[in-house]
Design an enzyme around this catalytic site. Structure first.
Site, PDB file in Angstrom:
ATOM      1  N   ASP A  39      57.177  18.618 -13.211  1.00  0.00           N
ATOM      2  CA  ASP A  39      56.642  17.631 -14.152  1.00  0.00           C
ATOM      3  C   ASP A  39      55.145  17.828 -14.344  1.00  0.00           C
ATOM      4  O   ASP A  39      54.348  17.550 -13.450  1.00  0.00           O
ATOM      5  CB  ASP A  39      56.908  16.219 -13.628  1.00  0.00           C
ATOM      6  CG  ASP A  39      58.353  15.805 -13.823  1.00  0.00           C
ATOM      7  OD1 ASP A  39      58.849  15.946 -14.962  1.00  0.00           O
ATOM      8  OD2 ASP A  39      58.988  15.355 -12.855  1.00  0.00           O
ATOM      9  N   MET A  72      54.484  17.182 -20.195  1.00  0.00           N
ATOM     10  CA  MET A  72      54.136  15.860 -20.749  1.00  0.00           C
ATOM     11  C   MET A  72      52.645  15.901 -21.061  1.00  0.00           C
ATOM     12  O   MET A  72      51.819  15.265 -20.386  1.00  0.00           O
ATOM     13  CB  MET A  72      54.485  14.765 -19.736  1.00  0.00           C
ATOM     14  CG  MET A  72      55.998  14.572 -19.604  1.00  0.00           C
ATOM     15  SD  MET A  72      56.471  13.689 -18.104  1.00  0.00           S
ATOM     16  CE  MET A  72      56.548  15.060 -16.971  1.00  0.00           C
ATOM     17  N   GLY A 146      55.748   9.509 -16.881  1.00  0.00           N
ATOM     18  CA  GLY A 146      54.462   9.316 -16.206  1.00  0.00           C
ATOM     19  C   GLY A 146      54.597   9.159 -14.704  1.00  0.00           C
ATOM     20  O   GLY A 146      53.716   9.572 -13.971  1.00  0.00           O
ATOM     21  N   PHE A 147      55.704   8.589 -14.267  1.00  0.00           N
ATOM     22  CA  PHE A 147      55.842   8.289 -12.836  1.00  0.00           C
ATOM     23  C   PHE A 147      57.287   8.459 -12.393  1.00  0.00           C
ATOM     24  O   PHE A 147      58.209   8.205 -13.163  1.00  0.00           O
ATOM     25  CB  PHE A 147      55.398   6.847 -12.556  1.00  0.00           C
ATOM     26  CG  PHE A 147      54.008   6.570 -13.022  1.00  0.00           C
ATOM     27  CD1 PHE A 147      52.914   6.937 -12.231  1.00  0.00           C
ATOM     28  CD2 PHE A 147      53.771   6.010 -14.266  1.00  0.00           C
ATOM     29  CE1 PHE A 147      51.617   6.733 -12.672  1.00  0.00           C
ATOM     30  CE2 PHE A 147      52.471   5.796 -14.717  1.00  0.00           C
ATOM     31  CZ  PHE A 147      51.393   6.154 -13.919  1.00  0.00           C
ATOM     32  N   GLY A 148      57.439   8.838 -11.120  1.00  0.00           N
ATOM     33  CA  GLY A 148      58.751   8.825 -10.505  1.00  0.00           C
ATOM     34  C   GLY A 148      59.096   7.414 -10.048  1.00  0.00           C
ATOM     35  O   GLY A 148      58.243   6.510 -10.054  1.00  0.00           O
ATOM     36  N   GLY A 149      60.339   7.221  -9.693  1.00  0.00           N
ATOM     37  CA  GLY A 149      60.749   5.968  -9.063  1.00  0.00           C
ATOM     38  C   GLY A 149      60.881   4.769  -9.984  1.00  0.00           C
ATOM     39  O   GLY A 149      60.923   3.631  -9.519  1.00  0.00           O
ATOM     40  N   GLY A 178      64.853  10.518 -15.331  1.00  0.00           N
ATOM     41  CA  GLY A 178      64.314   9.189 -15.076  1.00  0.00           C
ATOM     42  C   GLY A 178      65.355   8.234 -14.544  1.00  0.00           C
ATOM     43  O   GLY A 178      66.342   7.936 -15.203  1.00  0.00           O
ATOM     44  N   GLY A 179      65.163   7.803 -13.305  1.00  0.00           N
ATOM     45  CA  GLY A 179      66.048   6.789 -12.740  1.00  0.00           C
ATOM     46  C   GLY A 179      67.468   7.255 -12.477  1.00  0.00           C
ATOM     47  O   GLY A 179      68.389   6.434 -12.388  1.00  0.00           O
ATOM     48  N   SER A 200      63.089  10.662  -6.895  1.00  0.00           N
ATOM     49  CA  SER A 200      63.183   9.795  -5.726  1.00  0.00           C
ATOM     50  C   SER A 200      64.576   9.812  -5.112  1.00  0.00           C
ATOM     51  O   SER A 200      64.716   9.774  -3.884  1.00  0.00           O
ATOM     52  CB  SER A 200      62.731   8.372  -6.079  1.00  0.00           C
ATOM     53  OG  SER A 200      63.230   7.997  -7.328  1.00  0.00           O
TER      54      SER A 200
HETATM   55  C1  DX5 Z   1      58.895  11.087 -15.231  1.00  0.00           C
HETATM   56  C2  DX5 Z   1      59.283  12.492 -14.832  1.00  0.00           C
HETATM   57  C3  DX5 Z   1      60.522  12.546 -14.027  1.00  0.00           C
HETATM   58  C4  DX5 Z   1      60.445  11.790 -12.745  1.00  0.00           C
HETATM   59  C5  DX5 Z   1      61.813  11.460 -12.258  1.00  0.00           C
HETATM   60  O1  DX5 Z   1      57.788  11.141 -16.051  1.00  0.00           O
HETATM   61  O2  DX5 Z   1      59.485  13.283 -15.996  1.00  0.00           O
HETATM   62  O3  DX5 Z   1      60.960  13.876 -13.819  1.00  0.00           O
HETATM   63  O4  DX5 Z   1      59.750  12.469 -11.749  1.00  0.00           O
HETATM   64  O5  DX5 Z   1      61.690  10.695 -11.098  1.00  0.00           O
HETATM   65  P1  DX5 Z   1      62.820   9.666 -10.650  1.00  0.00           P
HETATM   66  O6  DX5 Z   1      64.075  10.456 -10.493  1.00  0.00           O
HETATM   67  O7  DX5 Z   1      62.291   9.133  -9.380  1.00  0.00           O
HETATM   68  O8  DX5 Z   1      62.948   8.640 -11.751  1.00  0.00           O
HETATM   69 ZN    ZN Z   2      60.514  15.339 -15.845  1.00  0.00          ZN
END
Ligand code: DX5
Ligand code: ZN
Length: 229
Positions: A39, A72, A146-149, A178-179, A200
């Site tokens: 990412d 991104m 933007g973020f995991g989790g 995502g998720g 995650s």
């Molecule tokens: C979000 C990233 C994803 C993210 C997925 O901007 O593109 O790849 O890391 O993380 P999880 O599986 O924790 O939603």
């Molecule tokens: Zn991604």
């Protein structure tokens, strides 16, 4: 790589130990990861910063499977060559990242790597209809990037079903990002997705010294998805 729609699990190393990428990559691959998802965030297109081309180049020798680079960033075109040279097997760009997605995809293909196009949760599929013939993969975001989790956005399930319909018999992967968990993976697999990114949900509870936890997590997501496909 020959095309098929079998379920592929692509752990996002955004959830790995940032001081230990080489071992983390080896651990997830030994534990059954099909692809490694990288990412790339620029603090502008998304409110977070991650990996420049030198970091991705440093990951490359550790990745034995397939390095899937999710950009991104905006603008994207000036950096495509650098990420290709860093060793990406696939580069995915966001349709929202600039006015000329067709040109962006052509630029990715010109580097001799596979090309993906990504759509954010608020972006209609119509925005990519006219580039489908150019791409190897559609990435449907099921969180705002933007973020995991973050929590899975359920409108992505119906979007996946419609995307699968639009693709028809063309050899184009559908990736969900995502998720993704054992609860949400079956929903998108049933709707037609074949590549599941999970950050995650793969790394939770494990470490390079407890790598079998990564394996258990990968196997659980894969089993849930395959049962629904
Ligand atoms: C979000 C990233 C994803 C993210 C997925 O901007 O593109 O790849 O890391 O993380 P999880 O599986 O924790 O939603
Ligand atoms: Zn991604």
């Amino acid at each position: 790589m020959s095309f098929d729609r079998s379920i592929k699990i692509a752990p996002s190393i955004l959830s790995a130990d940032f001081a230990n990428f080489g071992q983390e990559i080896r651990a997830i691959e030994e534990q059954g990861a099909d692809w490694v998802h990288v990412d790339v965030m620029d603090g502008h297109f998304v409110p977070n910063l991650t990996f420049g081309p030198p970091a991705v180049k440093a990951f490359r020798p550790h990745v034995k499977t397939f390095m899937d680079v999710h950009l991104m960033i905006a603008p994207v075109d000036p950096y495509i060559e650098a990420y290709a040279e860093a060793g990406a097997d696939m580069i995915t760009a966001h349709v929202e990242a600039g006015p000329h997605i067709h040109r962006t995809i052509q630029a990715i293909k010109a580097q001799g790597v596979k090309a993906g196009v990504a759509v954010n949760p608020g972006t209609p599929l119509e925005s990519i209809e006219h580039v489908l013939d150019l791409v190897d993969m559609v990435l449907i975001m099921t969180v705002n990037p933007g973020f995991g989790g973050q929590k899975f956005i359920h409108s992505g399930v119906e979007k996946t079903r419609r995307c699968r319909e639009m693709i028809g018999d063309r050899e184009i992967h559908i990736q969900i990002d995502g998720g993704v968990t054992t609860e949400t993976a079956p929903l998108v697999a049933a709707a037609g997705a074949d590549v599941l990114v999970a950050g995650s949900a793969v790394f939770k509870g494990g470490s390079v010294d407890q790598a079998q936890v990564y394996g258990d997590n990968i196997r659980a997501i894969r089993a849930a998805a395959e049962a629904a496909q």
